[in-house]
Design an enzyme around this catalytic site. Structure first.
Site: not given
Length: 348
Positions: A193, A205
Site C-alpha cells: 500500500s 495496518y
C-alpha cells in the site's frame, strides 16, 4: 511608416534570434546526445515493458483474498485470459459466488491465511492441480485494515490482529509455496500500500504494509538466483472492503467509548466527530471505484516477461503519496497534520 518598419525589423530580429538559439541547442553535442539517449532509453523501456510471456493455459496462479475487491476481480480477469486460477476465499459464500461467475477452469478453496495448517492443505491442493509443472504465480492479496486509528486507542492485541493477516500470514503463505514457485521459475505478487511508504494513521495496518515492503525486497533479492521474480503492488485509496467507512467508524467509536476518561479529555469531546468527518472527507475525495487500476498492475506482474519491482496504482499514489514519501519527514508530517484534526489540549 517608421513605426511599422521598426516593428517589422524587431519581429525579424526575434525570429532570427530564435532560429539561432534553436540551432545552437540542436548543434550542441552534449545536449543532442543526452536528448537522443533519453529518447532511446524511453523507447527501449517501453518495448521491454510490453513483452509478454506465452502459454497462459499452461500456467497456474494462486490468489488469496478472493471473496471481493482486488482478488475477486483479478481471479475473474485471469480466468478470462485462460489461466488456471486457484482462488482462496475466506467464506463459503465468497467462494460459491466467484465459482458461479467464472469458467469451470477456475477452482476455489477456503483459506484463512493465519492458519498455517490450512495453508499446508492449500499447498497440497495446488500441487495436485499443477501436476509437476510448478506454480507460475502467487498473489498475496488477503488483508484487513481494522482496527485503524490513533495508536493510543489501541491495545497490543489490536496490532497483532492486523499483523497476523497482512504480514505474518503473507509470509507463511509465501514460504510454503516457494518450492512450487521455484519449480516453475514463477512470480510472487505482494499487495502492499502507499501506507507502506507513509504512516498516515496508527494501528497495525501501516506497520504491516511496511513489513510487506521489506519482506518483498529481501525475497526478491534471494529469489533472483532461482528465476523467481517478486513484485510489490502499492495501491492508493480505492473503494473496497478494506476502506469501508461504516466498518472503520463503528470500530473507532467502540474504541473511543472504551477509552479511559483522562485519555478522552486529553483529546477533547469534539475530537472523535472531527476525526471521523476528516476521514469521511478524505476518503470520499481520494477513494476511486475503479479497482482495475490495481488489477491491471497485478496482471502485468504475472504476464510481463520483465515485471517491475514496484507498481504504484491510482492517480493519488503516483502523483501525490509516492512523491511525498521521498520528501523530508517534516513535509509529510505537515501534510498529515492538515488532513487530521488536532487534540483539544494541543490547540491550547
Amino acid at each position: 511608416m517608421d513605426i511599422k518598419e521598426d516593428t517589422r525589423k524587431r519581429a525579424m530580429l526575434l525570429h532570427y534570434s530564435g532560429e539561432q538559439m534553436e540551432g545552437r541547442i540542436l548543434s550542441h553535442p552534449a545536449l543532442s546526445g543526452t536528448l537522443f539517449l533519453a529518447v532511446t532509453v524511453a523507447i527501449a523501456w517501453f518495448i521491454r515493458d510490453s513483452c509478454k510471456v506465452d502459454n497462459f493455459p499452461q500456467k497456474h496462479v494462486f490468489i488469496t483474498g478472493c471473496d471481493s475487491g482486488f482478488g475477486n476481480s483479478l481471479a475473474r480477469q485471469l480466468d478470462q485470459k485462460g489461466f488456471h486460477v486457484i482462488a482462496a476465499c475466506l467464506t463459503e459464500k465468497g467462494a460459491s459466488h466467484l465459482a458461479s461467475v467464472s469458467s469451470p477452469r477456475l477452482k476455489t478453496l477456503l483459506l484463512n491465511v493465519t492458519d498455517s495448517a490450512g495453508i499446508g492443505r492449500a499447498v497440497e491442493f495446488v500441487s495436485a492441480k499443477v501436476k509437476g509443472r510448478g506454480l507460475w504465480g502467487l498473489v498475496n492479496n488477503a488483508g484487513r485494515s481494522i482496527p485503524i486509528g490513533p495508536s493510543e486507542w489501541m491495545k497490543l492485541e489490536d496490532f497483532a490482529t492486523v499483523l497476523d493477516v497482512n504480514l505474518l500470514g503473507l509470509i507463511d503463505v509465501t514460504l510454503q509455496f516457494l518450492p512450487l514457485l521455484k519449480k516453475a521459475r514463477g512470480r510472487v505478487v505482494n499487495v502492499a500500500s502507499i501506507l507502506g511508504r507513509l504512516s498516515l494513521t496508527g494501528g497495525g495496518y501501516c506497520l504491516s504494509k511496511w513489513g510487506v515492503e521489506a519482506f518483498s525486497d529481501s525475497l526478491r533479492r534471494d529469489m533472483q538466483h532461482f528465476g523467481v521474480k517478486v513484485s510489490i503492488i502499492e495501491p492508493g485509496f480505492f473503494k473496497t472492503g478494506v476502506t469501508r467507512l461504516d466498518l472503520i467508524e463503528a470500530d473507532l467509536r467502540r474504541r473511543w467509548n472504551h477509552l479511559p476518561q483522562d485519555v478522552r479529555d486529553s483529546y477533547g469531546a469534539q475530537y472523535f466527530d472531527d476525526y471521523t468527518k476528516a476521514q469521511d472527507l478524505s476518503m470520499g475525495i481520494l477513494c476511486s471505484p475503479d479497482i482495475s487500476k490495481v488489477t491491471s498492475c497485478m496482471q502485468h506482474a504475472l504476464t510481463a516477461r520483465h515485471p517491475r519491482s514496484r507498481y504504484g496504482a491510482g492517480w493519488d499514489a503516483k502523483l501525490f503519496w509516492i512523491p511525498l514519501s521521498y520528501l523530508p519527514s517534516f513535509v509529510s508530517d505537515f501534510v498529515v497534520s492538515v488532513l487530521l484534526p488536532r487534540p483539544e489540549g494541543e490547540r491550547r
